[in-house]
Scaffold this active site. Structure first.
Site, PDB file in Angstrom:
ATOM      1  N   THR A  57       0.821  -1.203   0.000  1.00 30.15           N
ATOM      2  CA  THR A  57       0.000   0.000   0.000  1.00 30.15           C
ATOM      3  C   THR A  57       0.861   1.262   0.000  1.00 30.15           C
ATOM      4  O   THR A  57       1.994   1.221   0.439  1.00 30.15           O
ATOM      5  CB  THR A  57      -0.843  -0.025   1.286  1.00 30.15           C
ATOM      6  OG1 THR A  57      -1.629  -1.179   1.272  1.00 30.15           O
ATOM      7  CG2 THR A  57      -1.702   1.186   1.465  1.00 30.15           C
ATOM      8  N   ARG A  86     -12.714  -9.308  -1.381  1.00 31.35           N
ATOM      9  CA  ARG A  86     -12.107  -8.947  -0.094  1.00 31.35           C
ATOM     10  C   ARG A  86     -11.783  -7.448  -0.089  1.00 31.35           C
ATOM     11  O   ARG A  86     -11.206  -6.923  -1.027  1.00 31.35           O
ATOM     12  CB  ARG A  86     -10.837  -9.759   0.119  1.00 31.35           C
ATOM     13  CG  ARG A  86     -10.061  -9.450   1.399  1.00 31.35           C
ATOM     14  CD  ARG A  86      -8.976  -8.421   1.190  1.00 31.35           C
ATOM     15  NE  ARG A  86      -8.063  -8.313   2.313  1.00 31.35           N
ATOM     16  CZ  ARG A  86      -7.134  -7.376   2.407  1.00 31.35           C
ATOM     17  NH1 ARG A  86      -7.004  -6.472   1.459  1.00 31.35           N
ATOM     18  NH2 ARG A  86      -6.321  -7.342   3.444  1.00 31.35           N
ATOM     19  N   GLY A  95      -9.802  -4.515   2.171  1.00 35.06           N
ATOM     20  CA  GLY A  95      -8.815  -4.403   3.241  1.00 35.06           C
ATOM     21  C   GLY A  95      -9.073  -3.194   4.126  1.00 35.06           C
ATOM     22  O   GLY A  95     -10.173  -2.640   4.166  1.00 35.06           O
ATOM     23  N   ASP A  96      -8.047  -2.794   4.837  1.00 37.07           N
ATOM     24  CA  ASP A  96      -8.160  -1.680   5.789  1.00 37.07           C
ATOM     25  C   ASP A  96      -8.076  -0.309   5.113  1.00 37.07           C
ATOM     26  O   ASP A  96      -8.537   0.676   5.677  1.00 37.07           O
ATOM     27  CB  ASP A  96      -7.023  -1.776   6.820  1.00 37.07           C
ATOM     28  CG  ASP A  96      -5.649  -1.708   6.153  1.00 37.07           C
ATOM     29  OD1 ASP A  96      -5.425  -2.463   5.179  1.00 37.07           O
ATOM     30  OD2 ASP A  96      -4.811  -0.898   6.581  1.00 37.07           O
ATOM     31  N   THR A 101      -0.044   0.197   6.960  1.00 42.37           N
ATOM     32  CA  THR A 101       0.263  -0.676   5.830  1.00 42.37           C
ATOM     33  C   THR A 101       0.597  -2.058   6.360  1.00 42.37           C
ATOM     34  O   THR A 101       1.051  -2.197   7.491  1.00 42.37           O
ATOM     35  CB  THR A 101       1.430  -0.118   4.971  1.00 42.37           C
ATOM     36  OG1 THR A 101       1.815  -1.113   4.013  1.00 42.37           O
ATOM     37  CG2 THR A 101       2.641   0.250   5.794  1.00 42.37           C
ATOM     38  N   GLY A 102       0.343  -3.068   5.543  1.00 40.04           N
ATOM     39  CA  GLY A 102       0.582  -4.432   5.989  1.00 40.04           C
ATOM     40  C   GLY A 102      -0.705  -5.242   5.904  1.00 40.04           C
ATOM     41  O   GLY A 102      -1.552  -4.967   5.055  1.00 40.04           O
ATOM     42  N   GLY A 137      -4.151  -6.032   6.238  1.00 40.94           N
ATOM     43  CA  GLY A 137      -5.327  -5.207   6.510  1.00 40.94           C
ATOM     44  C   GLY A 137      -6.234  -5.775   7.579  1.00 40.94           C
ATOM     45  O   GLY A 137      -6.865  -5.035   8.338  1.00 40.94           O
TER      46      GLY A 137
END
Ligand code: ASP
Length: 311
Positions: free
Chosen positions: A178, A206, A208-209, A229-230, A232
């Protein structure tokens, strides 16, 4: 007057050595672009949008043009933006062909009553406002996807153990980095923005965050701004960006980011990075992933950038 500052990241995760220089050049360019906007009197929102566009247009990053592919081999990009002055913000998700997902998130924030819009409707809104479309499925990501899918089939990838089991049990069901940017403008307003192709080999559908306020990003003039980042799913479950902002009520940006990542390691394990910016324009970086690629620009400190390894 606040000291205008911007910090951008190009994603946490495992950056191969041969991509370090190009990743760092990309975040430096994005930070410089955002900083220029604010030096010219632009708002923090305009600055973070410009910085993220720069990274969405750079295929080295997993956002916009460089978006990673889902399990079915398609792009489903997410992005989010938040204004610390008004607490307005919005996310967009599951985008196939918006050239700059971040501009669509800004449009949703400014023109609709919603804080999250996904899929075709979101893209139609962008098209109605003349936002550019593009083919985001670039050959390099298709090559990486084929390789990763092969590894998954050979069970050499352990990222999604439950997904893998589901796929084995229900064969008919269907057949990572991200970018983000918190900024502070000359009036003392904070903003945050992020954009992503999501995690590689995610299930289609899906989200994510990154488009979720509080998880992937948060900004509040009274606290600070942060982007994550990473993985989510961790960022959502622990609402990490809001947690980092809450911590900035009493801590500096660096202490708040470090505390948030320590909590993540303890409660959920590895797989997350945070960049933060406090009301005084001090920035923070913390991660428990192998790398985090970032750059920051301040009036006093100049341009700083680093591909940090795990601390
Ligand atoms: N946080 C993003 C997601 O889970 C991925 C990333 O940061 O690389 O969608």
């Amino acid at each position: 007057m606040a000291n205008p500052t911007i910090i951008v990241h190009g994603g946490a995760g495992n950056w191969p050595k041969n991509k370090h220089a190009i990743g760092l050049a990309g975040v430096r360019k994005a930070a410089t672009r955002g900083f220029q906007i604010r030096q010219q009197g632009g708002s923090a929102i305009q600055a973070v949008e410009a910085a993220v566009i720069e990274m969405e247009d750079n295929p080295i990053f997993n956002a916009g043009k460089g978006s990673t592919l889902n399990l079915a081999g398609n792009v489903e990009a997410d992005a989010g933006i938040m204004d610390g002055k008004t607490l307005g913000g919005a996310g967009v998700a599951l985008l196939h062909h918006m050239k700059n997902p971040i501009s669509l998130a800004k449009l949703v924030m400014e023109k609709t009553d919603h804080a999250l819009l996904a899929g075709k409707t979101a893209e139609r809104l962008g098209e109605a406002y003349g936002l550019p479309v593009a083919n985001l499925r670039i050959p390099e990501r298709v090559r990486q996807w084929k390789k990763a899918k092969h590894e998954l089939e050979k069970r050499r990838i352990s990222d999604f153990p439950r997904n893998l089991k589901l796929l084995q049990d229900k064969r008919g069901f269907f057949l990572r980095d991200t970018v983000g940017a918190p900024a502070l403008d000359q009036k003392g307003n904070l903003a945050a923005a992020d954009s992503t192709g999501g995690v590689s080999l995610k299930f289609p559908g899906r989200i994510g965050d990154s488009p979720i306020l509080g998880a992937g990003l948060y900004a509040d003039n009274r606290l600070g701004a942060a982007t994550a980042t990473g993985v989510g799913e961790i960022a959502m479950r622990l609402v990490v960006s809001k947690s980092a902002c809450d911590a900035m009520l009493s801590l500096t940006a660096q202490s708040a980011a470090a505390k948030t990542v320590r909590d993540v390691t303890r409660l959920a394990g590895r797989g997350l990075g945070i960049v933060s910016l406090d009301r005084k324009g001090r920035y923070g970086i913390a991660h428990n992933t192998p790398h985090l690629c970032w750059a920051a620009l301040t009036k006093d400190g100049g341009l700083v950038s680093q591909m940090v390894g795990r601390r």
